[in-house]
Design a protein around this motif. Structure first.
Motif, PDB file in Angstrom:
ATOM      1  N   ARG A   1       0.827  -1.210   0.000  1.00 29.99           N
ATOM      2  CA  ARG A   1       0.000   0.000   0.000  1.00 29.99           C
ATOM      3  C   ARG A   1       0.855   1.251   0.000  1.00 29.99           C
ATOM      4  NH1 ARG A   1      -5.398   1.096   3.727  1.00 29.99           N
ATOM      5  NH2 ARG A   1      -6.099   2.962   2.572  1.00 29.99           N
ATOM      6  N   ASP A   2       1.940   1.234   0.776  1.00 29.49           N
ATOM      7  CA  ASP A   2       2.849   2.380   0.773  1.00 29.49           C
ATOM      8  C   ASP A   2       3.463   2.580  -0.603  1.00 29.49           C
ATOM      9  OD1 ASP A   2       2.400   2.868   3.468  1.00 29.49           O
ATOM     10  OD2 ASP A   2       4.131   1.695   4.119  1.00 29.49           O
ATOM     11  N   ALA A   3       3.827   1.485  -1.257  1.00 29.91           N
ATOM     12  CA  ALA A   3       4.417   1.578  -2.589  1.00 29.91           C
ATOM     13  C   ALA A   3       3.427   2.155  -3.583  1.00 29.91           C
ATOM     14  CB  ALA A   3       4.904   0.209  -3.049  1.00 29.91           C
ATOM     15  N   VAL A   4       2.196   1.685  -3.530  1.00 30.14           N
ATOM     16  CA  VAL A   4       1.165   2.198  -4.438  1.00 30.14           C
ATOM     17  C   VAL A   4       0.912   3.681  -4.184  1.00 30.14           C
ATOM     18  CG1 VAL A   4      -1.312   2.078  -4.940  1.00 30.14           C
ATOM     19  CG2 VAL A   4       0.063  -0.008  -4.868  1.00 30.14           C
TER      20      VAL A   4
ATOM     21  N   LEU B   1       7.213  -6.792  -9.260  1.00 29.90           N
ATOM     22  CA  LEU B   1       6.112  -7.733  -9.063  1.00 29.90           C
ATOM     23  C   LEU B   1       6.618  -9.134  -9.406  1.00 29.90           C
ATOM     24  CD1 LEU B   1       3.168  -8.581  -8.659  1.00 29.90           C
ATOM     25  CD2 LEU B   1       2.690  -7.747 -10.977  1.00 29.90           C
ATOM     26  N   ASP B   2       6.567 -10.053  -8.427  1.00 31.95           N
ATOM     27  CA  ASP B   2       7.224 -11.343  -8.663  1.00 31.95           C
ATOM     28  C   ASP B   2       6.512 -12.553  -8.072  1.00 31.95           C
ATOM     29  OD1 ASP B   2       7.693 -10.892  -5.982  1.00 31.95           O
ATOM     30  OD2 ASP B   2       9.853 -11.238  -6.074  1.00 31.95           O
ATOM     31  N   ARG B   3       5.288 -12.371  -7.532  1.00 34.48           N
ATOM     32  CA  ARG B   3       4.612 -13.525  -6.939  1.00 34.48           C
ATOM     33  C   ARG B   3       3.128 -13.209  -6.777  1.00 34.48           C
ATOM     34  NH1 ARG B   3       7.259 -10.446  -3.415  1.00 34.48           N
ATOM     35  NH2 ARG B   3       6.420 -10.058  -1.332  1.00 34.48           N
ATOM     36  N   PRO B   4       2.285 -14.238  -6.756  1.00 39.68           N
ATOM     37  CA  PRO B   4       0.846 -14.012  -6.677  1.00 39.68           C
ATOM     38  C   PRO B   4       0.408 -13.250  -5.432  1.00 39.68           C
ATOM     39  CG  PRO B   4       1.275 -16.229  -7.463  1.00 39.68           C
ATOM     40  CD  PRO B   4       2.602 -15.664  -7.052  1.00 39.68           C
ATOM     41  N   LYS B   5       1.017 -13.522  -4.284  1.00 36.08           N
ATOM     42  CA  LYS B   5       0.605 -12.815  -3.060  1.00 36.08           C
ATOM     43  C   LYS B   5       0.858 -11.321  -3.169  1.00 36.08           C
ATOM     44  CE  LYS B   5       0.864 -16.534   0.361  1.00 36.08           C
ATOM     45  NZ  LYS B   5       1.497 -17.013   1.615  1.00 36.08           N
ATOM     46  N   LEU B   6       1.950 -10.950  -3.835  1.00 41.01           N
ATOM     47  CA  LEU B   6       2.219  -9.523  -4.026  1.00 41.01           C
ATOM     48  C   LEU B   6       1.222  -8.930  -5.019  1.00 41.01           C
ATOM     49  CD1 LEU B   6       3.870  -7.004  -3.465  1.00 41.01           C
ATOM     50  CD2 LEU B   6       5.533  -7.774  -5.181  1.00 41.01           C
ATOM     51  N   ALA B   7       0.883  -9.684  -6.060  1.00 42.97           N
ATOM     52  CA  ALA B   7      -0.139  -9.215  -6.997  1.00 42.97           C
ATOM     53  C   ALA B   7      -1.459  -8.968  -6.267  1.00 42.97           C
ATOM     54  CB  ALA B   7      -0.325 -10.222  -8.122  1.00 42.97           C
ATOM     55  N   ASP B   8      -1.819  -9.884  -5.363  1.00 43.81           N
ATOM     56  CA  ASP B   8      -3.041  -9.707  -4.571  1.00 43.81           C
ATOM     57  C   ASP B   8      -2.972  -8.420  -3.756  1.00 43.81           C
ATOM     58  OD1 ASP B   8      -3.925 -12.166  -5.489  1.00 43.81           O
ATOM     59  OD2 ASP B   8      -3.339 -13.256  -3.664  1.00 43.81           O
TER      60      ASP B   8
ATOM     61  N   VAL C   1      -5.350  -4.930  -4.113  1.00 43.22           N
ATOM     62  CA  VAL C   1      -6.127  -4.367  -3.004  1.00 43.22           C
ATOM     63  C   VAL C   1      -5.683  -2.939  -2.723  1.00 43.22           C
ATOM     64  CG1 VAL C   1      -6.568  -4.547  -0.530  1.00 43.22           C
ATOM     65  CG2 VAL C   1      -6.638  -6.592  -1.951  1.00 43.22           C
ATOM     66  N   ALA C   2      -4.376  -2.719  -2.717  1.00 42.49           N
ATOM     67  CA  ALA C   2      -3.843  -1.386  -2.427  1.00 42.49           C
ATOM     68  C   ALA C   2      -4.276  -0.370  -3.472  1.00 42.49           C
ATOM     69  CB  ALA C   2      -2.323  -1.444  -2.343  1.00 42.49           C
ATOM     70  N   MET C   3      -4.279  -0.757  -4.729  1.00 39.45           N
ATOM     71  CA  MET C   3      -4.712   0.159  -5.789  1.00 39.45           C
ATOM     72  C   MET C   3      -6.164   0.577  -5.592  1.00 39.45           C
ATOM     73  SD  MET C   3      -3.004  -1.460  -9.211  1.00 39.45           S
ATOM     74  CE  MET C   3      -1.232  -1.664  -9.376  1.00 39.45           C
ATOM     75  N   ALA C   4      -6.994  -0.373  -5.218  1.00 41.77           N
ATOM     76  CA  ALA C   4      -8.401  -0.058  -4.994  1.00 41.77           C
ATOM     77  C   ALA C   4      -8.570   0.891  -3.809  1.00 41.77           C
ATOM     78  CB  ALA C   4      -9.189  -1.344  -4.760  1.00 41.77           C
ATOM     79  N   ARG C   5      -7.803   0.659  -2.768  1.00 43.49           N
ATOM     80  CA  ARG C   5      -7.942   1.488  -1.571  1.00 43.49           C
ATOM     81  C   ARG C   5      -7.367   2.885  -1.761  1.00 43.49           C
ATOM     82  NH1 ARG C   5      -6.357  -2.950   3.181  1.00 43.49           N
ATOM     83  NH2 ARG C   5      -8.362  -4.061   3.139  1.00 43.49           N
ATOM     84  N   GLU C   6      -6.262   2.974  -2.482  1.00 39.78           N
ATOM     85  CA  GLU C   6      -5.579   4.262  -2.655  1.00 39.78           C
ATOM     86  C   GLU C   6      -6.101   5.061  -3.842  1.00 39.78           C
ATOM     87  OE1 GLU C   6      -3.354   5.735  -0.665  1.00 39.78           O
ATOM     88  OE2 GLU C   6      -3.630   4.062   0.724  1.00 39.78           O
TER      89      GLU C   6
END
Length: 222
Positions: free
Chosen positions: A92-95, A104-111, A115-120
């Motif tokens: 979220r901080d990065a977004v 971006l290198d793994r599914p959990k980070l994509a998840d 979520v962060a994009m939607a919130r921010e």
């Protein structure tokens, strides 16, 4: 502290080398973007680079970038890339602060990023990082999983997924790694290939880099 004219001169030299490498490869210099890697350097050094005309910067750590760049962004038009391995709890901080996330290198980070994009209400561009050398200490999706992961990310993020990135092993010839990454980008119709650093960016350009990440050749040793 590095003096302003030194950073400006280093920038000029690096940009001249980028142009020469592009022309030697039959490419247009303007098609290569220089990402000035300012990690561990103070905001004053970034300001000096901005004064010399550099507008694209890369930071490894979200915390460092968050402390350094808000005031710089308030005074300058700039683009901030996160180029270091990213923990999901920092997504979220990065977004919130980044214009591009190159790791971006793994599914959990994509998840977490979704979520962060939607919130921010922000949508930075994304690059998939590939661990082309299968180095256990480095982040990046393994080569064997890269195509499937990129396909999944394209379905999830659409055009926000802009390209691919790698950091080859230091002790190896980077050419096979760079050539593989450029081919990977072509397979997926991705325009951005982020590869090459201070020691090898000219080789990366010859192999198809569109972004090069250069730190010490601009700002001096860390």
């Amino acid at each position: 502290m590095t003096e302003e004219h030194t950073i400006a001169e280093n920038l000029r030299r690096v940009k001249d080398r980028i142009a020469d490498a592009a022309l030697a490869a039959g490419r247009r210099p303007e098609d290569i973007t220089l990402v000035a890697v300012s990690k561990t350097k103070p905001a004053e050094a970034v300001a000096e680079a901005l004064a010399a005309g550099q507008t694209v910067f890369g930071e490894n750590r979200v915390q460092e970038a968050a402390a350094k760049f808000p005031s710089l962004r308030a005074a300058h038009a700039l683009s901030l890339h996160i180029i270091g391995g990213l923990q999901t709890n920092k997504a979220r901080d990065a977004v919130r602060i980044a214009d591009v996330i190159e790791t971006l290198d793994r599914p959990k980070l994509a998840d977490a990023l979704e979520v962060a994009m939607a919130r921010e209400g922000r949508a930075p561009k994304l690059l998939v990082e590939v661990n082309t050398g299968a180095e256990p200490q480095k982040s990046g999706v393994p080569r064997a999983e890269a195509d499937g992961f990129i396909d999944d990310c394209q379905k999830r993020f659409g055009n926000l997924l802009a390209g691919v990135m790698c950091v080859p092993p230091r002790a190896e010839d980077p050419r096979p790694h760079f050539t593989w990454l450029a081919g990977c980008a072509r397979r997926h119709g991705l325009a951005t290939v982020s590869m090459g650093m201070s020691a090898d960016f000219e080789i990366a350009i010859a192999c198809g880099a569109t972004w090069v990440r250069v730190g010490s050749a601009i700002f001096g040793a860390r």
